[in-house]
Design a protein around this motif. Structure first.
Motif, PDB file in Angstrom:
ATOM      1  N   GLN A 183      -0.374   2.121  -0.650  1.00 29.22           N
ATOM      2  CA  GLN A 183      -0.881   1.236  -1.699  1.00 29.22           C
ATOM      3  C   GLN A 183      -0.568  -0.219  -1.364  1.00 29.22           C
ATOM      4  O   GLN A 183       0.511  -0.549  -0.891  1.00 29.22           O
ATOM      5  N   LEU A 184      -1.538  -1.110  -1.621  1.00 26.92           N
ATOM      6  CA  LEU A 184      -1.362  -2.540  -1.354  1.00 26.92           C
ATOM      7  C   LEU A 184      -0.318  -3.121  -2.306  1.00 26.92           C
ATOM      8  O   LEU A 184      -0.429  -2.979  -3.525  1.00 26.92           O
TER       9      LEU A 184
ATOM     10  N   THR B 292       1.816  -2.910   2.616  1.00 30.11           N
ATOM     11  CA  THR B 292       1.581  -1.700   1.839  1.00 30.11           C
ATOM     12  C   THR B 292       2.869  -0.897   1.674  1.00 30.11           C
ATOM     13  O   THR B 292       3.858  -1.117   2.374  1.00 30.11           O
TER      14      THR B 292
END
Length: 389
Positions: A75-76, A207
């Motif tokens: 996930q960013l 991330t």
């Protein structure tokens, strides 16, 4: 009954009491469970706690998470500005295209051109050789001067040199030629530059290395970030650990696998079952303590948070059933027992101890009366029974 009789009875009762001795605390030995626990404070820690940062210098364009946010793998978290790196990537792509075009040119146009140049040079050499032979005959017959022959000789040398140059150029553009190798090397170089530009652009997207929770956020949009600086701290998913520093004096009581109970001070009514996971092999010399880690038997409840202080009770010993007496009853390896109304020393073999009680392995039987202080050896006493702790 007269006054004299009452006085006589009172004197007799007082005399009996004096003969029986004073009342002293006592316990009647019974079989019961004896559990020894070691209690200490600890903190909640995630099994894996990582700091996330940038590998390139840049300005934070966006921060996508807050403290306490749950995140998934990949996930960013933070996005750095990309304009300059995108331009560098486009330039690298153009360089790759140019190098590939040059390689195709070497494979096709250059090779055809060099072959044509060789054919032309061969024809020119053949013509020069013919002119040279004809002029030799004319000079021998006296029709031409020697200087005219020298001119044709020079033309022949030039034609030979041109053929050598054309052949060298053709060899260079051949499959194993220098020109082709140089063109291929340029393609590889430009592709490496393009891949490096791609990698740098990817590095602007910071991330999550795994699923977990954001514990700490140290970056804001617009901030210049440097490699090696922790921007976010994550607690990755995994077993929740209870970590404590236990006084080294109790090291002999601890072992891996022991059962324990964990209680959070703010949620005292909820007791959590745990086990001792590991005991550090070394001792902290400054604090005189050893690190002990425990794991919960069940998934942690929602209220159990990172760095929360908890109380731990580890079961370090159990005897069930056991003949138990209060610890204060011991006189070395002996106890005072009531025999015919007199405090008598009885040797005993001692087993498991707690802070309040001790297991008597031998020397006593169930139902024996054990006297407590202030009873003294040889003293006639009357037992005042109380329960064993």
């Amino acid at each position: 009954m007269g006054v004299a009789a009452i006085a006589l009875l009172g004197a007799a009762y007082w005399g009996v009491r004096q003969w029986q001795g004073p009342q002293v605390p006592a316990v009647q030995v019974q079989a019961q469970p004896l559990v020894r626990t070691l209690q200490f404070s600890a903190r909640v820690e995630a099994n894996t706690r990582v700091g996330v940062g940038s590998t390139v210098v840049g300005r934070a364009a966006a921060v996508e998470v807050q403290e306490g946010s749950a995140v998934q793998t990949g996930q960013l978290l933070v996005l750095l500005e990309q304009d300059e790196l995108q331009a560098a990537l486009q330039q690298a792509q153009a360089s790759v295209q140019q190098a590939q075009a040059q390689l195709r040119n070497v494979h096709s146009t250059s090779r055809i051109s060099s072959q044509a140049q060789v054919a032309q040079a061969q024809a020119s050499l053949k013509q020069a050789q013919a002119d040279w032979a004809r002029h030799q005959q004319l000079v021998a017959q006296g029709f031409l001067s020697q200087s005219a022959l020298e001119e044709k000789r020079k033309s022949l040398d030039v034609a030979q040199a041109q053929l050598q140059a054309a052949r060298a150029q053709a060899a260079a553009s051949a499959d194993d030629g220098a020109e082709l190798k140089a063109a291929e090397a340029q393609v590889r170089h430009s592709e490496a530059v393009w891949q490096a530009a791609q990698a740098k652009l990817v590095q602007t997207r910071i991330t999550a290395p795994g699923a977990g929770k954001v514990l700490r956020r140290e970056v804001e949009p617009g901030q210049i970030v440097q490699p090696g600086t922790v921007l976010l701290e994550l607690a990755l998913e995994g077993p929740t650990l209870i970590v404590a520093q236990v006084d080294e004096r109790f090291l002999d009581q601890l072992s891996e696998g022991q059962s324990a109970t964990v209680v959070a001070d703010a949620f005292a009514s909820q007791r959590l079952a745990a086990k001792v996971l590991s005991i550090a092999p070394g001792v902290d010399a400054q604090r005189g303590s050893v690190e002990v880690k425990l794991t919960l038997d069940a998934p942690p409840p929602a209220f159990l948070r990172e760095d929360m202080t908890v109380s731990v009770a580890v079961e370090t010993g159990r005897v069930d059933p056991a003949l138990v007496v209060p610890l204060e009853a011991l006189h070395g390896a002996q106890v005072l027992v009531l025999q015919n109304g007199v405090a008598t020393l009885q040797p005993v073999q001692i087993g498991l101890r707690t802070l309040e009680a001790v297991h008597i392995q031998s020397g006593l039987n169930a139902g024996d009366t054990v006297l407590l202080p202030p009873a003294r050896v040889g003293q006639r006493v009357r037992p005042l029974l109380r329960s064993v702790p």
